[in-house]
Design a protein around this motif. Structure first.
Motif, PDB file in Angstrom:
ATOM      1  N   SER A  54       0.907  -1.241  -0.058  1.00  0.00           N
ATOM      2  CA  SER A  54       0.075  -0.042   0.112  1.00  0.00           C
ATOM      3  C   SER A  54       1.004   1.222  -0.159  1.00  0.00           C
ATOM      4  O   SER A  54       2.081   1.171   0.542  1.00  0.00           O
ATOM      5  CB  SER A  54      -0.943   0.139   1.210  1.00  0.00           C
ATOM      6  N   HIS A 113      -6.093   4.077   2.702  1.00  0.00           N
ATOM      7  CA  HIS A 113      -5.957   2.847   1.731  1.00  0.00           C
ATOM      8  C   HIS A 113      -7.294   2.238   1.474  1.00  0.00           C
ATOM      9  O   HIS A 113      -7.412   1.879   0.114  1.00  0.00           O
ATOM     10  CB  HIS A 113      -5.052   1.678   2.504  1.00  0.00           C
ATOM     11  N   ASP A 140      -9.517   4.015  -1.176  1.00  0.00           N
ATOM     12  CA  ASP A 140      -8.881   3.537  -2.470  1.00  0.00           C
ATOM     13  C   ASP A 140      -9.563   2.249  -2.973  1.00  0.00           C
ATOM     14  O   ASP A 140     -10.281   2.038  -4.071  1.00  0.00           O
ATOM     15  CB  ASP A 140      -7.415   3.247  -2.824  1.00  0.00           C
ATOM     16  N   VAL A 141      -9.630   1.451  -1.949  1.00  0.00           N
ATOM     17  CA  VAL A 141     -10.380  -0.133  -2.222  1.00  0.00           C
ATOM     18  C   VAL A 141     -11.858  -0.055  -2.524  1.00  0.00           C
ATOM     19  O   VAL A 141     -12.465  -0.491  -3.191  1.00  0.00           O
ATOM     20  CB  VAL A 141     -10.056  -0.883  -1.012  1.00  0.00           C
ATOM     21  N   THR A 168     -14.007   2.454  -9.834  1.00  0.00           N
ATOM     22  CA  THR A 168     -13.462   1.113 -10.217  1.00  0.00           C
ATOM     23  C   THR A 168     -14.386   0.235 -10.856  1.00  0.00           C
ATOM     24  O   THR A 168     -14.078  -0.519 -11.721  1.00  0.00           O
ATOM     25  CB  THR A 168     -12.605   0.596  -9.467  1.00  0.00           C
ATOM     26  N   TRP A 180       0.827   3.162  -9.302  1.00  0.00           N
ATOM     27  CA  TRP A 180       0.076   2.877  -8.159  1.00  0.00           C
ATOM     28  C   TRP A 180      -1.598   2.886  -8.491  1.00  0.00           C
ATOM     29  O   TRP A 180      -2.406   2.184  -8.108  1.00  0.00           O
ATOM     30  CB  TRP A 180       0.137   4.295  -7.151  1.00  0.00           C
ATOM     31  N   LYS A 181      -1.997   3.834  -9.618  1.00  0.00           N
ATOM     32  CA  LYS A 181      -3.247   3.716 -10.124  1.00  0.00           C
ATOM     33  C   LYS A 181      -3.471   2.206 -10.808  1.00  0.00           C
ATOM     34  O   LYS A 181      -4.769   1.634 -10.437  1.00  0.00           O
ATOM     35  CB  LYS A 181      -3.592   4.674 -11.177  1.00  0.00           C
ATOM     36  N   LYS A 224      -4.322  -0.177  -7.807  1.00  0.00           N
ATOM     37  CA  LYS A 224      -5.719   0.090  -7.168  1.00  0.00           C
ATOM     38  C   LYS A 224      -6.568  -0.447  -8.204  1.00  0.00           C
ATOM     39  O   LYS A 224      -7.473  -1.112  -7.773  1.00  0.00           O
ATOM     40  CB  LYS A 224      -5.693   1.610  -7.181  1.00  0.00           C
TER      41      LYS A 224
END
Length: 336
Positions: free
Chosen positions: A26, A39, A42-43, A48, A81-82, A85
């Motif tokens: 992370s 974190h 983001d999850v 997404t 990082w993207k 994710k």
């Protein structure tokens, strides 16, 4: 283990925001509650859910290239990082398979909010109570199963057994509490209505624990994989499985607190406003927005109590685990 360091220092925050990419890690400090909170924001990011298959494959290929040391020129840490994710939001870390959209953690709020609204509707009949509790625990069962630790295979019969047990417990508790309230002679109609609005919390909280344990009980008998500092599997542990289920069950008790306790309190105040007194058709939309806000707050708070990849001392595990590694700690996937 639960960290008692809740907030990051300014230095830690600056480092997490400008951290070089680390595969499988992370970008936020997982030793603090605030780092885990960021974190998991983001999850659970619902954006997404709209990632296309082509975009997902691009992310997977980019990360595979990073592991091989063949990242295309010009790719930044932010892009890596993207990509991670997106992959972590859609693909299960143990099976490598896509999680169905309604059962991803990023889909928990969008698909779960209508169910929460239904659970909190006033003047519930026996049939409506059974229906909403069944729908809620059916969704929870699928989320728990799809986000479990899947390092060890589990037959479909385990899912069916867990599902039936979880739904039966939820409906039984909710119906039992409603019957007790209906038979209580000391309550005025207004008090009875208010108490009925709080019935979903003990029903859902206790059923959530049953749901997690029953949907993932095969982990207790089979154990889960534990990893060393290099990410290598050093063995299978039932003790780690117990810790994983205990931590997940605790998050499921905390999760419904804001969702099922705050909206009844807020709506009992809002419904006395002149606007909602005159325009009764606005009550349901306002109720839905209040539930959505509570859900959006509750989910990241609850799942941030523990890191997804938790650590435990080898001295607390089976002897064969301690013999298989030189390190003092091992890591396990708690599940979500």
């Amino acid at each position: 283990m639960l960290s008692f360091c809740f907030f990051e220092t300014p230095t830690q925050r600056n480092m997490s925001e400008h951290q070089s990419f680390q595969f499988g890690k992370s970008r936020f400090n997982q030793n603090t509650f605030f780092g885990r909170f960021r974190h998991f924001l983001d999850v659970i990011d619902p954006s997404t859910l709209f990632v296309t298959e082509k975009r997902l494959q691009e992310c997977v290929e980019l990360l595979d290239g990073f592991k091989r040391g063949t990242v295309p020129p010009g790719v930044t840490d932010a892009q890596l990082w993207k990509a991670q994710k997106i992959k972590q939001a859609i693909i299960h870390p143990d099976t490598g398979e896509k999680i169905l959209m309604p059962f991803r953690m990023s889909g928990f709020i969008p698909f779960g909010t209508p169910v929460v609204v239904g659970l909190l509707l006033p003047n519930q009949t026996l049939a409506s109570t059974i229906f909403w509790q069944w729908l809620n625990q059916s969704h929870n069962a699928c989320v728990n199963f799809c986000n479990r630790n899947a390092s060890q295979p589990a037959p479909a019969s385990k899912f069916v057994q867990g599902y039936l047990g979880a739904v039966t417990s939820a409906v039984s508790i909710a119906v039992g509490l409603n019957v007790l309230i209906q038979k209580a002679k000391g309550f005025s109609p207004t008090t009875r209505l208010l108490v009925q609005r709080f019935v979903p919390f003990p029903a859902v909280a206790s059923a959530n624990v049953c749901n997690v344990v029953l949907m993932r009980h095969s982990e207790l008998s089979e154990g889960i994989s534990v990893l060393d500092d290099d990410g290598n599997v050093v063995g299978t542990s039932r003790v780690a499985a117990r810790h994983a289920l205990m931590e997940t069950a605790l998050t499921r008790v905390v999760l419904p607190m804001p969702i099922l306790l705050l909206p009844p309190l807020i709506m009992s105040v809002l419904e006395k406003l002149p606007l909602l007194q005159r325009q009764r058709r606005l009550v349901l939309p306002v109720h839905s927005l209040v539930c959505l806000a509570a859900f959006s707050l509750a989910l990241p708070l609850a799942i941030s109590l523990f890191p997804q990849m938790s650590q435990i001392s080898v001295n607390r595990l089976e002897p064969e685990i301690a013999m298989a590694t030189d390190g003092p700690m091992v890591t396990y996937n708690k599940g979500l």
